[in-house]
Scaffold this active site. Sequence first.
Site, PDB file in Angstrom:
ATOM      1  N   ARG A  75      17.642  -6.480   6.271  1.00 21.94           N
ATOM      2  CA  ARG A  75      17.398  -6.123   7.661  1.00 21.94           C
ATOM      3  C   ARG A  75      17.447  -7.363   8.544  1.00 21.94           C
ATOM      4  O   ARG A  75      16.963  -8.432   8.167  1.00 21.94           O
ATOM      5  CB  ARG A  75      16.029  -5.443   7.813  1.00 21.94           C
ATOM      6  N   ARG A  83      13.436  -9.767   1.014  1.00 20.07           N
ATOM      7  CA  ARG A  83      13.613  -8.337   0.720  1.00 20.07           C
ATOM      8  C   ARG A  83      15.071  -7.905   0.910  1.00 20.07           C
ATOM      9  O   ARG A  83      15.740  -8.313   1.847  1.00 20.07           O
ATOM     10  CB  ARG A  83      12.696  -7.519   1.634  1.00 20.07           C
ATOM     11  N   LYS A  86       0.805  -1.219   0.000  1.00 21.51           N
ATOM     12  CA  LYS A  86       0.000   0.000   0.000  1.00 21.51           C
ATOM     13  C   LYS A  86       0.840   1.271   0.000  1.00 21.51           C
ATOM     14  O   LYS A  86       0.413   2.299  -0.532  1.00 21.51           O
ATOM     15  CB  LYS A  86      -1.004   0.007   1.155  1.00 21.51           C
ATOM     16  N   ARG A 101      -5.005   3.194  13.097  1.00 22.29           N
ATOM     17  CA  ARG A 101      -4.473   1.869  13.392  1.00 22.29           C
ATOM     18  C   ARG A 101      -5.295   1.148  14.457  1.00 22.29           C
ATOM     19  O   ARG A 101      -4.954   0.023  14.838  1.00 22.29           O
ATOM     20  CB  ARG A 101      -3.019   1.983  13.865  1.00 22.29           C
ATOM     21  N   ARG A 127       4.750 -10.094  13.384  1.00 24.16           N
ATOM     22  CA  ARG A 127       4.208  -8.802  12.944  1.00 24.16           C
ATOM     23  C   ARG A 127       2.791  -8.954  12.418  1.00 24.16           C
ATOM     24  O   ARG A 127       1.921  -8.129  12.696  1.00 24.16           O
ATOM     25  CB  ARG A 127       5.111  -8.186  11.862  1.00 24.16           C
TER      26      ARG A 127
END
Length: 219
Positions: free
Chosen positions: A165, A132, A15, A90, A176
């Site tokens: 990361r 990633r 998004k 949120r 998460r």
Amino acid sequence: MKKELIFLGPPACGKGTQTNRLSDYLGFPHVDTGSLLRAEIAKESEEGKIAKSFIDKGQLVPAELVGKIIAKKLAGDDCKNGYVLDGYPRSLEQARMLDEINADIDKDNEVSFKAIYFDIDTQILIERIIYRESCPICGEIYNKKFKPSKIAGKCDKCGVDLKTRADDNEETAKARFETYFRETAPLVKFYEDKGVLHKIDANGSIDEVWERLLNIVNQ
């Protein structure tokens, strides 16, 4: 008619990429709480000083303070025709707060409000995270599986070694998503009950998802 667009979806659903593009397309500000907080802290406003005091202690900035900063931004002239709001609300508390903010700002406006939910399979999201890589120089993001660099491990633009990361691993990713679905997913039902939720299939290429997004925005 003023367009107010908010976006919901789990981490790595894409998004952020689409909302930045949509902001340019519509000519509306791309509003996100992180950037707003950093801006207030940088200019040392009253709200910024208070926010910094919480952040420096490793604490969350109180919902009321975040709401105050959001309200000031959305009431600005650059948002008079609409806004693209990413990363807020949120929680149900913040959603109700946003309703109050919009009601106060939009007293004399005809408004189209849409909550757009990026719907995507969790396993694909996990793979987007664990594969990633990013460039430490320009910030370009790659994915070993879905969007590899031309030369493995090297940035196409800068030629430097790409970085991964430490928290981009499957265990952290699953944690998460569990947090997201527990705390944020109830917003989907909240906006569905209000009749303003639009679900978008976030599987596919950036351009494919973009076309689906435009179909919703231009309705």
